[in-house]
Design a protein around this motif. Structure first.
Motif, PDB file in Angstrom:
ATOM      1  N   LYS A   6       0.842  -1.194   0.000  1.00  0.00           N
ATOM      2  CA  LYS A   6       0.000   0.000   0.000  1.00  0.00           C
ATOM      3  C   LYS A   6       0.880   1.249   0.000  1.00  0.00           C
ATOM      4  CE  LYS A   6      -4.069  -2.010   0.262  1.00  0.00           C
ATOM      5  NZ  LYS A   6      -5.059  -1.885  -0.835  1.00  0.00           N
ATOM      6  N   GLU A   7       0.358   2.332  -0.561  1.00  0.00           N
ATOM      7  CA  GLU A   7       1.089   3.593  -0.560  1.00  0.00           C
ATOM      8  C   GLU A   7       1.492   3.969   0.868  1.00  0.00           C
ATOM      9  OE1 GLU A   7       0.430   8.341  -1.625  1.00  0.00           O
ATOM     10  OE2 GLU A   7      -1.153   6.868  -2.039  1.00  0.00           O
ATOM     11  N   GLY A   8       2.734   4.362   1.046  1.00  0.00           N
ATOM     12  CA  GLY A   8       3.232   4.775   2.342  1.00  0.00           C
ATOM     13  C   GLY A   8       3.908   3.681   3.138  1.00  0.00           C
ATOM     14  N   GLU A   9       3.764   2.419   2.729  1.00  0.00           N
ATOM     15  CA  GLU A   9       4.407   1.329   3.459  1.00  0.00           C
ATOM     16  C   GLU A   9       5.913   1.349   3.246  1.00  0.00           C
ATOM     17  OE1 GLU A   9       3.042  -2.682   3.299  1.00  0.00           O
ATOM     18  OE2 GLU A   9       0.941  -2.079   3.137  1.00  0.00           O
ATOM     19  N   VAL A  10       6.643   1.003   4.309  1.00  0.00           N
ATOM     20  CA  VAL A  10       8.089   0.846   4.212  1.00  0.00           C
ATOM     21  C   VAL A  10       8.376  -0.495   3.538  1.00  0.00           C
ATOM     22  CG1 VAL A  10      10.254   0.646   5.492  1.00  0.00           C
ATOM     23  CG2 VAL A  10       8.482   2.229   6.274  1.00  0.00           C
ATOM     24  N   ILE A  11       9.101  -0.460   2.446  1.00  0.00           N
ATOM     25  CA  ILE A  11       9.418  -1.696   1.723  1.00  0.00           C
ATOM     26  C   ILE A  11      10.857  -2.149   1.964  1.00  0.00           C
ATOM     27  CG2 ILE A  11       7.697  -1.368  -0.086  1.00  0.00           C
ATOM     28  CD1 ILE A  11       9.882  -0.250  -1.881  1.00  0.00           C
ATOM     29  N   ALA A  12      11.706  -1.237   2.458  1.00  0.00           N
ATOM     30  CA  ALA A  12      13.100  -1.614   2.696  1.00  0.00           C
ATOM     31  C   ALA A  12      13.747  -0.644   3.672  1.00  0.00           C
ATOM     32  CB  ALA A  12      13.878  -1.633   1.386  1.00  0.00           C
ATOM     33  N   SER A  13      14.794  -1.124   4.340  1.00  0.00           N
ATOM     34  CA  SER A  13      15.602  -0.292   5.219  1.00  0.00           C
ATOM     35  C   SER A  13      17.067  -0.494   4.859  1.00  0.00           C
ATOM     36  CB  SER A  13      15.386  -0.664   6.685  1.00  0.00           C
ATOM     37  OG  SER A  13      14.056  -0.403   7.072  1.00  0.00           O
ATOM     38  N   LEU A  14      17.803   0.611   4.834  1.00  0.00           N
ATOM     39  CA  LEU A  14      19.213   0.597   4.451  1.00  0.00           C
ATOM     40  C   LEU A  14      20.021   1.202   5.592  1.00  0.00           C
ATOM     41  CD1 LEU A  14      21.283   0.140   2.077  1.00  0.00           C
ATOM     42  CD2 LEU A  14      20.827   2.508   1.425  1.00  0.00           C
ATOM     43  N   GLU A  15      21.070   0.503   6.024  1.00  0.00           N
ATOM     44  CA  GLU A  15      21.863   0.978   7.154  1.00  0.00           C
ATOM     45  C   GLU A  15      23.343   1.002   6.797  1.00  0.00           C
ATOM     46  OE1 GLU A  15      22.617   0.015  11.899  1.00  0.00           O
ATOM     47  OE2 GLU A  15      21.902  -1.575  10.563  1.00  0.00           O
ATOM     48  N   LEU A  16      24.007   2.068   7.231  1.00  0.00           N
ATOM     49  CA  LEU A  16      25.463   2.152   7.202  1.00  0.00           C
ATOM     50  C   LEU A  16      25.916   2.139   8.652  1.00  0.00           C
ATOM     51  CD1 LEU A  16      28.027   2.518   5.451  1.00  0.00           C
ATOM     52  CD2 LEU A  16      27.724   4.991   5.714  1.00  0.00           C
ATOM     53  N   THR A  17      26.678   1.131   9.035  1.00  0.00           N
ATOM     54  CA  THR A  17      26.967   0.938  10.458  1.00  0.00           C
ATOM     55  C   THR A  17      28.063   1.858  10.981  1.00  0.00           C
ATOM     56  OG1 THR A  17      28.532  -0.854   9.970  1.00  0.00           O
ATOM     57  CG2 THR A  17      26.223  -1.462  10.387  1.00  0.00           C
ATOM     58  N   VAL A  18      28.733   2.585  10.120  1.00  0.00           N
ATOM     59  CA  VAL A  18      29.755   3.546  10.546  1.00  0.00           C
ATOM     60  C   VAL A  18      29.245   4.958  10.280  1.00  0.00           C
ATOM     61  CG1 VAL A  18      31.708   2.001  10.247  1.00  0.00           C
ATOM     62  CG2 VAL A  18      30.916   3.341   8.296  1.00  0.00           C
ATOM     63  N   PRO A  19      29.639   5.940  11.107  1.00  0.00           N
ATOM     64  CA  PRO A  19      29.128   7.302  10.919  1.00  0.00           C
ATOM     65  C   PRO A  19      29.816   8.070   9.813  1.00  0.00           C
ATOM     66  CG  PRO A  19      30.594   7.241  12.804  1.00  0.00           C
ATOM     67  CD  PRO A  19      30.462   5.821  12.335  1.00  0.00           C
ATOM     68  N   VAL A  20      30.959   7.553   9.363  1.00  0.00           N
ATOM     69  CA  VAL A  20      31.763   8.228   8.348  1.00  0.00           C
ATOM     70  C   VAL A  20      32.276   7.175   7.376  1.00  0.00           C
ATOM     71  CG1 VAL A  20      33.843   9.596   7.924  1.00  0.00           C
ATOM     72  CG2 VAL A  20      32.492  10.018   9.978  1.00  0.00           C
ATOM     73  N   ILE A  21      32.345   7.524   6.104  1.00  0.00           N
ATOM     74  CA  ILE A  21      32.870   6.597   5.098  1.00  0.00           C
ATOM     75  C   ILE A  21      33.529   7.410   3.994  1.00  0.00           C
ATOM     76  CG2 ILE A  21      30.716   6.537   3.748  1.00  0.00           C
ATOM     77  CD1 ILE A  21      31.263   3.520   3.307  1.00  0.00           C
ATOM     78  N   SER A  22      34.492   6.830   3.328  1.00  0.00           N
ATOM     79  CA  SER A  22      35.159   7.580   2.261  1.00  0.00           C
ATOM     80  C   SER A  22      34.283   7.629   1.021  1.00  0.00           C
ATOM     81  CB  SER A  22      36.510   6.950   1.927  1.00  0.00           C
ATOM     82  OG  SER A  22      36.340   5.770   1.174  1.00  0.00           O
ATOM     83  N   GLN A  23      34.368   8.738   0.301  1.00  0.00           N
ATOM     84  CA  GLN A  23      33.615   8.879  -0.941  1.00  0.00           C
ATOM     85  C   GLN A  23      34.031   7.811  -1.947  1.00  0.00           C
ATOM     86  OE1 GLN A  23      31.146  11.493  -1.859  1.00  0.00           O
ATOM     87  NE2 GLN A  23      30.832   9.809  -3.300  1.00  0.00           N
TER      88      GLN A  23
END
Length: 550
Positions: free
Chosen positions: A126-143
């Motif tokens: 349904k519209e508005g439902e969360v279909i996925a979650s994405l996590e980066l476990t470190v607060p900083v990362i190189s470009q």
């Protein structure tokens, strides 16, 4: 990023890895410590703290997640990073969630600190439902690390999308052996469960066909159902299928274009068969569908129904933790979400798929040329694959055959479509046909790239894509060097049945002469740019090029 445990006295601008609560204050993950923060930490007895200092070229987690999410999100989705540092992807319309479990698994192996969880593929959303979650476990990362992830994702279409639900017409073929009351009760129980399990997907099960339990009669009934206006045909057999030579699979083999799923690894219900014929789906249900655990069966059926061109590879890989379905964010939480580039986009330039032909034996070089290392740790065939990934072509298909196992190891960490050609010994034409029939219908054309051309770059391929006119009905584009035609070649979708690679005598080959009126060429300059490795001396030229570059 300099990550370590530091003395609190030298921790100014240190980025925290976790939320820290001190005296009613919360110092959130990713927060950069100030001089005032350090005083408070020392007052609470903290003398050492774990975290990371940003260095030149680093970015913080939130923008990094946004960059990756933009690459993952397709039609019908939007994404945003919450205060908890998690990027959530939501549906912006009702429909079916489209993604691929195998590609999900590959994504979660691309980087040790980047993780994706999704709801079950082909779930009703349904519209508005969360279909996925994405996590980066470190607060900083190189470009550079994020750029590498994006590069590895560039060989395919967006991973996550929501497709509007369309009504489907289904034909039910009953292959009867005894045609008695017990058999009818069994068929009725199977159909009732099928209708119940798929009730929400707008499938009309009103068309029915009867056949005797023989190969010929079952095949005829399936053919009748295919000729009618059915989008999908379900075949119900009077007995369980015991082997691939049994009645139902033999009947399907007789008429379908391709069987993409011959069985599934489920005790007491392994006899699920899924095939394609003229763009329609034919599904032989397991005999015990009415009593079996059907979560895996139904996942496979939904994949077949809602994936435009399912292949055997789609049914070979199953895995992944799933996100709880039905979670909906409120308006405030979604206020900063960004619609995906794929949602509502308007086509401005040509959409070209790429087919890298890497199935051959290459015996003229005296060894398997495609596996010869042309750079440290990089075999020859991966040069063509990397050029395709880096170009504007998408999706990328790699056709393997000879030494498939070894090639799979190199392809594991790039998000491309790998298709094994069991008939690779029959010639390159079989690989071309296998690749072309997998190219999605939204592609205007397909670029056919032999994997033994190690000197081509993504920029070179983009030059060929740039001359392709998406408005032209028929089109053929190829490279030339000093007037001599060469691979790769782009064929428009209307010419897929004619598509071929450029042979040494291209100027006299009828297939290229026939389409000369709408052939565009790109003169590619540069020594050995269009080198095609065929002989031992060609491998020596590649080695010399490596020496010159060093």
């Amino acid at each position: 990023m300099k990550c370590d445990e530091f003395d609190i006295n030298v921790a100014e601008n240190l980025r925290l890895f976790n939320d820290i609560k001190l005296g009613g204050m919360v110092y959130p993950r990713g927060h950069a410590l100030t001089k005032e923060d350090i005083i408070v930490f020392k007052m609470h007895g903290i003398r050492r703290i774990f975290g990371a200092f940003m260095e030149e070229g680093d970015i913080s987690a939130a923008p990094a997640l946004g960059i990756v999410a933009a690459k993952l999100c397709g039609e019908g989705t939007a994404y945003g990073v919450g205060e908890d540092g998690i990027c959530r992807i939501v549906a912006v319309e009702d429909g079916i969630f489209i993604n691929n479990e195998y590609r999900d698994g590959k994504f979660n192996r691309l980087h040790p600190h980047l993780f994706l969880n999704t709801v079950a593929p082909y779930s009703l959303i349904k519209e508005g439902e969360v279909i996925a979650s994405l996590e980066l476990t470190v607060p900083v990362i190189s470009q550079n690390e994020i750029d590498e992830v994006i590069f590895k994702l560039s060989g395919n279409t967006e991973l996550l999308s929501v497709s509007p639900l369309k009504p489907l017409k289904a034909g039910l073929v009953y292959a009867r052996l005894q045609d008695n009351a017990a058999e009818t009760r069994h068929f009725t129980a199977v159909v009732k469960k099928l209708v119940r399990d798929f009730a929400a997907l707008q499938i009309d099960f009103s068309n029915e066909y009867n056949a005797g339990y023989t190969r010929e009669q079952t095949a005829d009934a399936v053919e009748d159902a295919l000729r009618a206006e059915n989008d999908v045909i379900f075949v119900l057999g009077a007995l369980p299928t015991a082997c691939l030579e049994d009645v139902i699979p033999s009947a399907m083999n007789k008429i379908v274009d391709e069987i993409v799923c011959r069985s599934i690894p489920q005790v007491n219900a392994s006899d699920l068969i899924i095939a394609r014929k003229r763009g329609k789906t034919v599904i032989a249900l397991p005999y015990n569908y009415d009593s079996a655990e059907t979560s895996l069966i139904n996942r496979c059926i939904k994949l077949a129904l809602f994936s435009e061109k399912p292949t055997a590879a789609d049914f070979e890989h199953r895995q992944l933790p799933e996100q709880k379905a039905g979670v909906v964010l409120d308006a405030e939480q979604r206020s900063g979400f960004i619609a995906s580039q794929g949602h509502g986009r308007r086509k401005k330039k040509a959409s070209i798929g790429a087919i890298v032909l890497a199935a051959g034996i290459g015996s003229r070089t005296g060894r398997n040329k495609l596996m010869v290392e042309v750079e440290e740790g990089v075999p020859l065939f991966m040069k063509a694959v990397n050029a395709a990934i880096g170009s504007d072509a998408s999706p990328v298909f790699v056709i393997t055959g000879y030494h498939d196992d070894e090639m799979q190891e190199y392809l594991e960490n790039v998000d491309v479509n790998v298709i094994y050609n069991p008939a690779y010994r029959s010639g390159v034409r079989t690989s071309i046909e296998l690749g072309l029939k997998s190219v999605p219908s939204f592609c205007d054309g397909a670029m056919i790239i032999p994997a033994d051309m190690p000197n081509l770059t993504a920029e070179d391929l983009n030059k060929l894509i740039a001359v392709f006119d998406p408005k032209a009905e028929k089109q053929l584009c190829m490279f030339t060097a000093k007037g001599v035609k060469s691979n790769p070649v782009i064929w428009s979708s209307s010419l897929f049945d004619k598509a071929d690679i450029v042979p040494e005598n291209a100027n006299v080959r009828p297939v290229f002469m026939e389409h000369a009126d709408y052939t565009s060429t790109v003169e590619l300059k540069g020594k050995n740019k269009l080198l095609d490795v065929n002989y031992p001396s060609d491998l020596e030229q590649v080695a010399l090029k490596r020496k010159d570059e060093a």
